[in-house]
Write a protein that holds these residues in place. Structure first.
Motif, PDB file in Angstrom:
ATOM      1  N   ILE A  51       0.843  23.284  30.364  1.00  0.00           N
ATOM      2  CA  ILE A  51      -0.442  23.748  29.835  1.00  0.00           C
ATOM      3  C   ILE A  51      -0.630  25.243  30.097  1.00  0.00           C
ATOM      4  O   ILE A  51      -1.108  25.992  29.234  1.00  0.00           O
ATOM      5  CB  ILE A  51      -1.600  22.947  30.456  1.00  0.00           C
ATOM      6  CG1 ILE A  51      -1.477  21.465  30.097  1.00  0.00           C
ATOM      7  CG2 ILE A  51      -2.944  23.486  29.990  1.00  0.00           C
ATOM      8  CD1 ILE A  51      -2.476  20.576  30.803  1.00  0.00           C
ATOM      9  N   ALA A  52      -0.224  25.702  31.291  1.00  0.00           N
ATOM     10  CA  ALA A  52      -0.372  27.122  31.642  1.00  0.00           C
ATOM     11  C   ALA A  52       0.462  28.013  30.731  1.00  0.00           C
ATOM     12  O   ALA A  52       0.000  29.062  30.277  1.00  0.00           O
ATOM     13  CB  ALA A  52       0.022  27.342  33.100  1.00  0.00           C
ATOM     14  N   VAL A  53       1.694  27.591  30.463  1.00  0.00           N
ATOM     15  CA  VAL A  53       2.567  28.384  29.580  1.00  0.00           C
ATOM     16  C   VAL A  53       1.950  28.512  28.195  1.00  0.00           C
ATOM     17  O   VAL A  53       1.913  29.607  27.612  1.00  0.00           O
ATOM     18  CB  VAL A  53       3.970  27.746  29.500  1.00  0.00           C
ATOM     19  CG1 VAL A  53       4.777  28.380  28.376  1.00  0.00           C
ATOM     20  CG2 VAL A  53       4.705  27.910  30.825  1.00  0.00           C
ATOM     21  N   LEU A  54       1.463  27.406  27.649  1.00  0.00           N
ATOM     22  CA  LEU A  54       0.830  27.448  26.329  1.00  0.00           C
ATOM     23  C   LEU A  54      -0.413  28.330  26.348  1.00  0.00           C
ATOM     24  O   LEU A  54      -0.659  29.113  25.420  1.00  0.00           O
ATOM     25  CB  LEU A  54       0.457  26.040  25.879  1.00  0.00           C
ATOM     26  CG  LEU A  54       1.616  25.073  25.583  1.00  0.00           C
ATOM     27  CD1 LEU A  54       1.068  23.725  25.152  1.00  0.00           C
ATOM     28  CD2 LEU A  54       2.532  25.642  24.512  1.00  0.00           C
ATOM     29  N   THR A  55      -1.221  28.252  27.401  1.00  0.00           N
ATOM     30  CA  THR A  55      -2.452  29.040  27.498  1.00  0.00           C
ATOM     31  C   THR A  55      -2.152  30.523  27.590  1.00  0.00           C
ATOM     32  O   THR A  55      -2.764  31.346  26.893  1.00  0.00           O
ATOM     33  CB  THR A  55      -3.270  28.602  28.735  1.00  0.00           C
ATOM     34  OG1 THR A  55      -3.527  27.200  28.652  1.00  0.00           O
ATOM     35  CG2 THR A  55      -4.576  29.367  28.798  1.00  0.00           C
ATOM     36  N   ILE A  56      -1.206  30.880  28.462  1.00  0.00           N
ATOM     37  CA  ILE A  56      -0.879  32.297  28.650  1.00  0.00           C
ATOM     38  C   ILE A  56      -0.267  32.879  27.388  1.00  0.00           C
ATOM     39  O   ILE A  56      -0.572  34.006  26.992  1.00  0.00           O
ATOM     40  CB  ILE A  56       0.074  32.470  29.850  1.00  0.00           C
ATOM     41  CG1 ILE A  56      -0.634  32.037  31.143  1.00  0.00           C
ATOM     42  CG2 ILE A  56       0.530  33.914  29.983  1.00  0.00           C
ATOM     43  CD1 ILE A  56       0.278  31.947  32.340  1.00  0.00           C
ATOM     44  N   TRP A  57       0.608  32.132  26.743  1.00  0.00           N
ATOM     45  CA  TRP A  57       1.212  32.618  25.499  1.00  0.00           C
ATOM     46  C   TRP A  57       0.160  32.855  24.424  1.00  0.00           C
ATOM     47  O   TRP A  57       0.173  33.864  23.736  1.00  0.00           O
ATOM     48  CB  TRP A  57       2.240  31.601  25.001  1.00  0.00           C
ATOM     49  CG  TRP A  57       3.637  31.945  25.391  1.00  0.00           C
ATOM     50  CD1 TRP A  57       4.062  33.072  26.035  1.00  0.00           C
ATOM     51  CD2 TRP A  57       4.801  31.151  25.165  1.00  0.00           C
ATOM     52  NE1 TRP A  57       5.408  33.024  26.247  1.00  0.00           N
ATOM     53  CE2 TRP A  57       5.885  31.857  25.709  1.00  0.00           C
ATOM     54  CE3 TRP A  57       5.015  29.933  24.564  1.00  0.00           C
ATOM     55  CZ2 TRP A  57       7.198  31.374  25.663  1.00  0.00           C
ATOM     56  CZ3 TRP A  57       6.303  29.448  24.522  1.00  0.00           C
ATOM     57  CH2 TRP A  57       7.383  30.158  25.059  1.00  0.00           C
ATOM     58  N   VAL A 102       6.368  33.957  29.792  1.00  0.00           N
ATOM     59  CA  VAL A 102       6.395  33.365  31.133  1.00  0.00           C
ATOM     60  C   VAL A 102       7.152  32.040  31.150  1.00  0.00           C
ATOM     61  O   VAL A 102       7.190  31.372  32.180  1.00  0.00           O
ATOM     62  CB  VAL A 102       4.966  33.131  31.673  1.00  0.00           C
ATOM     63  CG1 VAL A 102       4.249  34.442  31.847  1.00  0.00           C
ATOM     64  CG2 VAL A 102       4.175  32.198  30.769  1.00  0.00           C
ATOM     65  N   ASN A 103       7.737  31.662  30.040  1.00  0.00           N
ATOM     66  CA  ASN A 103       8.441  30.382  29.971  1.00  0.00           C
ATOM     67  C   ASN A 103       9.827  30.532  30.588  1.00  0.00           C
ATOM     68  O   ASN A 103      10.844  30.571  29.908  1.00  0.00           O
ATOM     69  CB  ASN A 103       8.545  29.916  28.520  1.00  0.00           C
ATOM     70  CG  ASN A 103       9.046  28.484  28.423  1.00  0.00           C
ATOM     71  OD1 ASN A 103       8.966  27.724  29.369  1.00  0.00           O
ATOM     72  ND2 ASN A 103       9.575  28.127  27.268  1.00  0.00           N
ATOM     73  N   ILE A 104       9.859  30.620  31.925  1.00  0.00           N
ATOM     74  CA  ILE A 104      11.103  30.824  32.639  1.00  0.00           C
ATOM     75  C   ILE A 104      11.286  29.707  33.664  1.00  0.00           C
ATOM     76  O   ILE A 104      10.332  29.058  34.093  1.00  0.00           O
ATOM     77  CB  ILE A 104      11.141  32.196  33.343  1.00  0.00           C
ATOM     78  CG1 ILE A 104       9.946  32.348  34.285  1.00  0.00           C
ATOM     79  CG2 ILE A 104      11.156  33.321  32.327  1.00  0.00           C
ATOM     80  CD1 ILE A 104       9.922  33.653  35.026  1.00  0.00           C
ATOM     81  N   THR A 105      12.523  29.502  34.068  1.00  0.00           N
ATOM     82  CA  THR A 105      12.864  28.395  34.968  1.00  0.00           C
ATOM     83  C   THR A 105      12.095  28.469  36.277  1.00  0.00           C
ATOM     84  O   THR A 105      11.640  27.446  36.808  1.00  0.00           O
ATOM     85  CB  THR A 105      14.378  28.420  35.254  1.00  0.00           C
ATOM     86  OG1 THR A 105      15.090  28.399  34.020  1.00  0.00           O
ATOM     87  CG2 THR A 105      14.786  27.220  36.091  1.00  0.00           C
ATOM     88  N   MET A 106      11.948  29.661  36.826  1.00  0.00           N
ATOM     89  CA  MET A 106      11.309  29.832  38.127  1.00  0.00           C
ATOM     90  C   MET A 106       9.907  29.245  38.150  1.00  0.00           C
ATOM     91  O   MET A 106       9.499  28.614  39.126  1.00  0.00           O
ATOM     92  CB  MET A 106      11.273  31.329  38.475  1.00  0.00           C
ATOM     93  CG  MET A 106      10.636  31.649  39.806  1.00  0.00           C
ATOM     94  SD  MET A 106      10.944  33.355  40.314  1.00  0.00           S
ATOM     95  CE  MET A 106      10.322  34.269  38.893  1.00  0.00           C
TER      96      MET A 106
END
Length: 406
Positions: free
Chosen positions: A348-354, A361-365
């Motif tokens: 959800i955070a990745v979708l929101t930030i994008w 920010v869609n990285i493995t870490m």
């Protein structure tokens, strides 16, 4: 009811942690450049635009762009009778790709320009301005793209007959060693310090690595503690050593940290202590120079992103500490539950930030660090009783001997 509220609080805290760290990584990635550049900032006014031509003729293997910034400028959209005032105009000689990624303005494109989003709204009422015309001074310019790598509102190419004083010079430093940089400065009469174009990204990257380092240190402290408690148990000690190595390896793998020492930093003699003291002084002087020098549009944009990365990094650490207090894993079911919530919150955070910030920010870490920490911490805590050697424990061999004696 109280139990449900506690679960909701746990989910909110995990989501806030992932969200803040994602934004930290986003601001860091926002100022990452593909090019390894070196900047010179001129304060004495002795470098002019024609120097670029001289460099290109004598150093054809080095990409270079000179630039000067003007404040309080105006641009007009004649067709719509719209004005944009109090603009900063970055006039360059060279390709814009060396200064920032994104929209391009080539060196021979004297009729083109790049503008930022705000200026596009002021002049056109939207961001659909590519290919349209604006007037800047006596020049009619075609908008080639929307830039986002500088706080300068308009970017144009200097005309061939312009020989203005440059505020700065940027070169491609991919193959430039310290000795080559000094040679370059001597050849073209440059006295200013060479400043890495990625200096602000380096600081931001340090901020984004605070959480992984804290998680690593906490796990290693437990591993070392249990290592010394495992007396006369060599198998356990081997397990602990393996865990420490694996933990460090995983950190380097997911963070993609690389350590390298430039050859120029290695003295000819290891006893040459003057070399190290001189290098330390140069780095301190360079840091002070960067802190106090005049900041331009290409710097302000990077500084703002760096500061935001630092701010959200602090919030991330605070939320991580709170999560350690609240989200205590007691059994395997709770571990699976919290890890699942963490993965869902990350999605959800990745979708929101994008969608809101356009950050990458869609990285493995971001996905695996917190779950890995939870699993490692659970493994150490829950199985602690199997790893410790109790002082009053009697080794089986000793028991056998005592029995025989009796």
């Amino acid at each position: 009811m109280i139990r449900q509220v506690k679960h909701i609080i746990k989910v909110i805290l995990i989501f806030a942690l992932v969200m803040c760290w994602g934004i930290t990584l986003g601001y860091t990635n926002n100022i990452e450049k593909e090019n390894n550049t070196i900047n010179f900032y001129f304060e004495n006014g002795n470098i002019r635009a024609d120097t670029i031509k001289n460099i290109e003729e004598n150093k054809s293997d080095i990409s270079v762009v000179g630039w000067t910034e003007k404040s309080l400028q105006s641009a007009i959209n004649v067709d719509l009778n719209r004005n944009a005032n109090d603009l900063k105009v970055l006039a360059i000689r060279g390709n814009s790709s060396l200064l920032f990624d994104g929209a391009l303005l080539f060196q021979d494109d004297k009729d083109g320009c790049l503008i930022d989003t705000e200026t596009s709204y002021k002049l056109f009422g939207s961001t659909h301005s590519i290919g349209k015309e604006i007037t800047y001074g006596e020049r009619k310019l075609i908008v080639r793209g929307i830039h986002d790598g500088t706080k300068s509102n308009i970017i144009v190419q200097l005309l061939e007959d312009d020989n203005e004083v440059l505020d700065g010079l940027t070169i491609d430093g991919t193959d430039m060693t310290l000795n080559k940089i000094e040679e370059f400065k001597t050849t073209f009469g440059i006295q200013e310090m060479a400043v890495s174009g990625g200096i602000y990204h380096s600081f931001a990257k340090v901020f984004s690595m605070v959480l992984p380092i804290i998680a690593l240190v906490l796990i290693l402290i437990k591993v070392i503690t249990y290592f010394f408690k495992a007396k006369r148990r060599p198998v356990l000690k081997i397990i602990y050593i393996s865990m420490a190595i694996i933990t460090v390896a995983i950190l380097f793998k997911i963070t993609k940290l690389n350590f390298s020492i430039p050859l120029d930093m290695i003295p000819n003699k290891w006893s040459d202590f003057d070399f190290w003291s001189k290098m330390w002084k140069e780095n301190v002087d360079k840091l002070q120079y960067v802190l106090y020098m005049k900041k331009y549009g290409i710097d302000i944009y990077n500084i703002e992103n760096m500061m935001m990365s630092g701010l959200y990094s602090i919030l991330t650490v605070i939320l991580f500490v709170i999560n350690l207090k609240v989200n205590k894993v007691k059994d395997i079911k709770e571990l699976i539950y919290i890890v699942s919530v963490s993965v869902l919150c990350t999605f959800i955070a990745v979708l929101t930030i994008w969608s809101k910030f356009s950050f990458d920010v869609n990285i493995t870490m971001l996905w695996v660090l917190y779950p890995l920490y939870l699993c490692g911490n659970y493994f150490m805590d829950v199985h602690e009783k199997y790893f410790k050697y109790e002082e009053n424990e009697i080794i089986p061999e000793i028991r056998i001997k005592e029995t025989v004696t009796n």
